[in-house]
Design an enzyme around this catalytic site. Structure first.
Site, short mmCIF file in Angstrom:
data_model
loop_
_atom_site.label_atom_id
_atom_site.label_comp_id
_atom_site.label_asym_id
_atom_site.label_seq_id
_atom_site.Cartn_x
_atom_site.Cartn_y
_atom_site.Cartn_z
N ASP A 99 18.23 6.40 3.39
CA ASP A 99 19.52 6.74 1.67
C ASP A 99 19.54 7.98 2.05
O ASP A 99 21.00 8.70 1.46
CB ASP A 99 18.53 6.84 0.52
CG ASP A 99 18.88 5.51 0.43
OD1 ASP A 99 19.12 4.66 0.97
OD2 ASP A 99 17.34 5.15 -0.42
P1 NAP Z 1 14.45 5.50 2.16
O1 NAP Z 1 16.04 5.15 1.40
O2 NAP Z 1 13.60 4.95 1.68
O3 NAP Z 1 13.70 4.75 3.57
C1 NAP Z 1 13.07 4.70 4.35
C2 NAP Z 1 12.97 3.48 5.18
O4 NAP Z 1 11.72 4.36 6.36
C3 NAP Z 1 13.14 2.22 5.52
O5 NAP Z 1 14.70 2.10 5.41
C4 NAP Z 1 12.24 1.72 6.30
O6 NAP Z 1 13.21 0.65 6.94
C5 NAP Z 1 12.12 2.57 6.62
N1 NAP Z 1 10.22 2.33 6.82
C6 NAP Z 1 9.41 1.93 6.21
N2 NAP Z 1 8.35 1.62 6.56
C7 NAP Z 1 8.53 2.17 8.26
C8 NAP Z 1 7.57 2.50 9.02
N3 NAP Z 1 5.90 2.10 9.16
N4 NAP Z 1 8.30 2.81 10.65
C9 NAP Z 1 9.28 3.42 10.36
N5 NAP Z 1 10.23 3.57 9.54
C10 NAP Z 1 9.80 2.98 8.50
O7 NAP Z 1 13.40 6.81 2.51
P2 NAP Z 1 14.43 8.14 2.93
O8 NAP Z 1 15.99 8.43 3.42
O9 NAP Z 1 13.47 9.08 2.96
O10 NAP Z 1 15.37 8.59 1.29
C11 NAP Z 1 14.23 8.92 0.42
C12 NAP Z 1 15.26 7.87 -1.08
O11 NAP Z 1 13.72 7.65 -2.09
C13 NAP Z 1 16.39 8.27 -1.86
O12 NAP Z 1 16.89 7.54 -1.93
C14 NAP Z 1 15.80 9.58 -2.45
O13 NAP Z 1 17.11 9.25 -4.12
C15 NAP Z 1 14.56 7.98 -3.27
N6 NAP Z 1 13.50 8.88 -4.38
C16 NAP Z 1 12.70 10.25 -4.22
C17 NAP Z 1 12.43 10.70 -4.90
C18 NAP Z 1 11.61 12.27 -4.29
O14 NAP Z 1 11.14 13.39 -4.79
N7 NAP Z 1 11.73 12.23 -2.65
C19 NAP Z 1 12.20 10.61 -5.91
C20 NAP Z 1 13.08 9.52 -6.35
C21 NAP Z 1 13.60 8.78 -5.58
P3 NAP Z 1 12.72 -0.54 7.73
O15 NAP Z 1 12.26 -1.13 6.15
O16 NAP Z 1 13.61 -1.43 8.46
O17 NAP Z 1 11.15 0.21 8.62
#
Ligand code: NAP
Length: 457
Positions: A382
């Site tokens: 994301d």
């Molecule tokens: P993300 O959008 O959740 O994407 C994570 C990606 O990691 C997934 O597409 C997944 O694809 C891949 N993945 C999972 N396990 C894996 C593994 N073992 N090896 C390789 N890839 C792996 O993560 P992000 O880009 O860090 O974004 C964070 C999201 O969380 C945002 O939408 C944000 O708004 C939300 N959020 C964050 C917080 C905060 O405080 N940080 C709080 C609330 C919400 P595959 O399954 O295809 O591997």
């Protein structure tokens, strides 16, 4: 203990808490910040225990043993990726403790005026934070459905319940002897905590946990006024304000309006991008990817939630070292909401001893992305999705992203084509200059390290 000595200990403890917050705001000093907070808490407990008001040390010892028996396994068994729910459950306990102390003080003293006002605030915030935090825990742990539950007139109904609780609390300030009103007041506060959370989707839960942290702090602050304990007033106010500021920062970083988060019906977690046709992507092996990385002049590594799941940070550190040795300029781009909690990436990269000066915040790195040879995205989705900028109807529309799409080559390590947290497809994967590196992040990066360490040295 002498009054002056424990007051002095309280002042030192308050100083430790303030320094803890200051130091925790930077990765370079955050460890010191945690130690300072721990020292402050130890001094606070010791000073309080040595006050003459403690009537029964046996009960305190029993509480200490019970609390440790629950807290230690909780801290050890729940993985880092579950920190939001761990925070929710521990703050449910803290809020309940505050509310129960307020209840005990009420039945013990039935005070009038200011002290009763403080007790009302303490118990109202304590009890509602207790049930709200339990609900947040259930949604984050997926014990409860993460979908928002909404009904017509919900906000008015919820505010009505809170309004009645506030009126009853006000009546207790004037007539504390009406003890029958107190349980009704408590029941409404507990109910409001549940009602407050049901319209909020799982996606907004970490932000809500930060806000509830602030409520628990304010409850402790009110308890400080009720018990005439200045340290509780200071610590509660610090907790209340920092939790509030954090929730605002998180809302901004996700481009969510604060009122939308609070009044819910939004933030619905979408779990799949199913029903869409499979589109072709270009993929590469560790050998091919290592060759491109080795030839690059500048590489920006963009870590995300997948790095945390795979625990790939140590291998990434090795990759960083090998690339730097070859003269490649390597930086890490840190998005404020990468992963599942604020500072998630900083903590993991610090654990792997990645130099702090290599971590660059999103606002600073974005101006360099167009000049970057390779963006290496490790388990992030994301936070690099251009839909946030291009698609007004996207659930993440308006969320600031790391501009990986501007770099000359994009490489994405992930296991398959699953969406990230927002549940949406990512156009970045289909760009001509993008190479998908399919596999678990730790295993794939280990492959890169092996290649760069042997063949290309
Ligand atoms: P993300 O959008 O959740 O994407 C994570 C990606 O990691 C997934 O597409 C997944 O694809 C891949 N993945 C999972 N396990 C894996 C593994 N073992 N090896 C390789 N890839 C792996 O993560 P992000 O880009 O860090 O974004 C964070 C999201 O969380 C945002 O939408 C944000 O708004 C939300 N959020 C964050 C917080 C905060 O405080 N940080 C709080 C609330 C919400 P595959 O399954 O295809 O591997």
């Amino acid at each position: 203990m002498n009054f002056g000595v424990y007051q002095a200990l309280y002042i030192v403890s308050a100083g430790c808490f303030i320094l803890a917050l200051k130091w925790m705001s930077s990765p370079a000093t955050s460890r010191r910040g945690v130690l300072s907070g721990e020292l402050g808490m130890l001094l606070a407990i010791v000073a309080t225990l040595l006050r003459h008001e403690v009537v029964n040390f046996e009960w305190i010892a029993a509480g200490l043993i019970l609390g440790s028996a629950i807290g230690v396994p909780l801290a050890m068994l729940m993985p880092m990726t579950h920190v939001p729910q761990r925070t929710a459950i521990s703050q449910a306990c803290g809020a309940l403790a505050s509310a129960l102390i307020g209840t005990a003080e009420y039945f013990r003293l039935k005070p009038h005026g200011f002290i009763m006002g403080a007790l009302v605030l303490e118990t109202l915030l304590g009890f509602l934070t207790f049930t709200a935090s339990l609900m947040a825990f259930g949604k984050l742990q997926e014990v409860l459905s993460s979908r928002p539950i909404t009904f017509k007139g919900q906000n008015i109904f919820n505010l009505g319940i809170l309004g009645v609780a506030v009126v009853l609390g006000g009546s207790l300030v004037v007539h504390p002897e009406n003890t029958l009103v107190f349980p009704v007041f408590v029941g409404l506060a507990l109910l409001f905590g549940v009602l407050m959370i049901i319209p909020i989707g799982g996606a907004d839960m970490p932000t809500v946990v930060a806000l509830l942290n602030s409520y628990a702090g304010l409850s402790a602050c009110a308890m400080g006024f009720a018990l005439d304990n200045k340290l509780l007033i200071i610590a509660g106010a610090l907790d209340g304000s920092s939790g509030f500021i954090l929730s605002i920062i998180m809302c901004r970083a996700m481009n969510r309006s604060f009122t939308n988060v609070l009044f819910g019906g939004f933030g619905q977690l979408q779990t799949s991008a199913a029903g869409q046709e499979a589109r072709p992507v270009r993929s590469a092996s560790p050998e091919e990817a290592a060759a491109i990385l080795g030839d690059a002049r500048s590489v920006v590594i963009i870590p995300g939630y997948g790095m945390a799941v795979a625990q790939a940070q140590h291998k990434i550190r090795e990759l960083h070292d090998l690339l730097v040795k070859r003269g490649v300029d390597v930086k890490f781009a840190i998005h404020p909401v990468a992963g599942r909690m604020p500072g998630h990436m900083n903590v993991l990269l610090a654990e792997a001893d990645v130099p702090y000066d290599k971590l660059v915040e999103m606002e600073d790195i974005n101006s360099e992305m167009a000049m970057t040879d390779v963006s290496l995205i490790v388990g992030a989705n994301d936070i690099v999705n251009p839909a946030a900028l291009n698609d007004k109807n996207s659930p993440i529309a308006g969320m600031p992203i790391i501009d990986a799409f501007k770099s000359r080559t994009i490489m994405v390590i992930k296991r398959g084509m699953s969406p990230g947290f927002a549940g949406i497809d990512n156009e970045l994967y289909y760009m001509d200059k993008t190479l998908m590196l399919f596999g678990d992040a730790k295993t794939f990066v280990a492959g890169l390290v092996k290649e760069l360490g042997s063949n290309h040295a």
